[in-house]
Design an enzyme around this catalytic site. Structure first.
Site, PDB file in Angstrom:
ATOM      1  N   GLY A 140       0.692  -1.125  -0.047  1.00 14.43           N
ATOM      2  CA  GLY A 140      -0.105   0.062   0.082  1.00 14.43           C
ATOM      3  C   GLY A 140       0.641   1.397  -0.104  1.00 14.43           C
ATOM      4  O   GLY A 140       2.065   1.122  -0.631  1.00 14.43           O
ATOM      5  N   SER A 141       0.297   2.060   0.617  1.00 16.25           N
ATOM      6  CA  SER A 141       0.863   3.610   0.549  1.00 16.25           C
ATOM      7  C   SER A 141       2.291   3.898   1.043  1.00 16.25           C
ATOM      8  O   SER A 141       2.906   4.876   0.674  1.00 16.25           O
ATOM      9  CB  SER A 141      -0.286   4.744   1.138  1.00 16.25           C
ATOM     10  N   THR A 142       2.834   2.907   1.926  1.00 10.13           N
ATOM     11  CA  THR A 142       4.171   3.080   2.511  1.00 10.13           C
ATOM     12  C   THR A 142       4.923   3.163   1.233  1.00 10.13           C
ATOM     13  O   THR A 142       6.264   3.469   1.235  1.00 10.13           O
ATOM     14  CB  THR A 142       4.627   1.978   3.445  1.00 10.13           C
ATOM     15  N   PHE A 143       4.724   2.193   0.011  1.00  9.00           N
ATOM     16  CA  PHE A 143       5.462   2.311  -1.256  1.00  9.00           C
ATOM     17  C   PHE A 143       5.677   3.615  -1.809  1.00  9.00           C
ATOM     18  O   PHE A 143       6.469   3.489  -2.619  1.00  9.00           O
ATOM     19  CB  PHE A 143       5.031   0.984  -1.984  1.00  9.00           C
ATOM     20  N   LYS A 144       5.080   4.711  -1.657  1.00  9.84           N
ATOM     21  CA  LYS A 144       4.921   5.849  -2.313  1.00  9.84           C
ATOM     22  C   LYS A 144       6.200   6.468  -2.291  1.00  9.84           C
ATOM     23  O   LYS A 144       6.579   7.531  -2.758  1.00  9.84           O
ATOM     24  CB  LYS A 144       3.590   6.436  -1.753  1.00  9.84           C
TER      25      LYS A 144
END
Length: 329
Positions: free
Chosen positions: A44-48
């Site tokens: 999810g958004s931690t990968f951003k």
């Protein structure tokens, strides 16, 4: 997972479910796994951080550059944001966790450079931690991508990672741009206390420049502020930097609206981090609207970090609210 970002030393690591190794009979096989290195999940958004760091490091954009966010719905690839924005700065794409904004950033990097940055941060490769059974997750090469992969991978779907990879990746931001090998042993001593073998910190490579790491760090500080998605991750007396993640789980080949993986990865004190801490919760038992990283994992990060700060003797750098002091006696 708690990791010293400067050295790679693992300060703490815990899994649930666990089991008593002295009682092997009837133990669920999942409980035998070291989930820190063997759990494979869509982050999810931690990968951003990958896309944002990539475009800043390449000089394509600055933190203040504006990105069109389609008022919350990008029709051609059916990509949505939780809140509708006409446009956001690169900095605020991370702060407000815009799926559309980060997809557009990755598109400007292009397939090959985005793929390169995923590997630069250590995704798709083993970290080299000295524990048995580590897996490397899944980062597909560009020739296997679909027409919309570049809109899904930047927001942490269509890729799988391990918790230890994510902790190491955030250590890159925390330490000024270097990927470190996670270390579980610092030294070995004999019966007389003499060191017979030591394990020095190992820098795998420079991932991004120090300037880029500082720019991403500044955005992550805002994530954990009242402005961002992780207000509940704040620690009294300290500046926290970090990112929330909420990923729908694949069930029967489709993304479920009921099951998710929630996480928060952060570090503190933000400007001179003593540790990076990852909290990952698989399928939280909370109402759907509250099963998000900021509400589920953020408070856990806060409680653990507050106790760790006391244990490590960290001195507060910010005023501690009076109600916090009173509540703690």
């Amino acid at each position: 997972i708690m990791m010293d970002p400067k050295t790679g030393h693992i300060l703490a690591l815990a899994n649930r479910p666990d089991y008593n190794p002295n009682k092997q009979e009837g133990v669920d096989e999942k409980a035998r796994l070291n989930l820190a290195i063997q759990a494979e999940y869509e982050p999810g958004s931690t990968f951003k951080i990958v896309s944002v760091a990539g475009v800043l490091n390449e000089g394509i954009f600055s933190p203040d550059s504006r990105i069109g966010c389609e008022n919350g719905f990008w029709a051609w690839c059916k990509l949505r944001d939780h809140h509708a924005y006409a446009e956001l700065s690169v900095n605020d794409v991370l702060v407000h966790s815009s799926n559309i904004g980060v997809a557009k950033l990755a598109a400007r990097l292009g397939d090959d450079r985005f793929y390169e940055y995923m590997h630069r941060f250590g995704f798709g490769d083993q970290t080299g931690i000295a524990l048995p059974g580590e897996i490397k997750g899944t980062v597909k090469p560009p020739y296997l991508w679909t027409s919309i992969s570049m809109t899904r991978m930047p927001m942490g779907h269509e890729v799988t990672v391990t918790p230890i990879q994510m902790a190491a990746a955030f250590s890159v931001i925390a330490n000024g741009g270097m990927l470190m090998t996670p270390l579980v042993v610092q030294s070995v001593t004999d019966e007389h206390g003499k060191v017979v073998k030591s394990y020095a910190p190992n820098a795998v490579r420079r991932v991004i420049s120090t300037k880029t790491a500082e720019q991403v760090r500044d955005a992550l500080i805002e994530v954990a502020s009242k402005k961002g998605t992780a207000k509940d991750a704040q620690v009294p007396g300290f500046v926290v930097a970090g990112k929330t993640g909420t990923a729908q789980k694949l069930v029967g080949g489709r993304y479920s609206n009921e099951k998710s993986v929630c996480s928060f990865v952060g570090f503190m004190p933000a400007e001179d981090p003593a540790f990076v801490l990852l909290v990952l919760i698989d399928d939280p038992k909370a109402p759907r609207e509250k099963s998000v990283g900021g509400l589920v994992a953020g408070p856990v990060f806060s409680r653990i970090s507050e106790r760790a700060a006391a244990y490590l003797g960290l001195q507060p750098t910010e005023p501690v609210p009076a109600e916090t002091i009173i509540a703690k006696g």
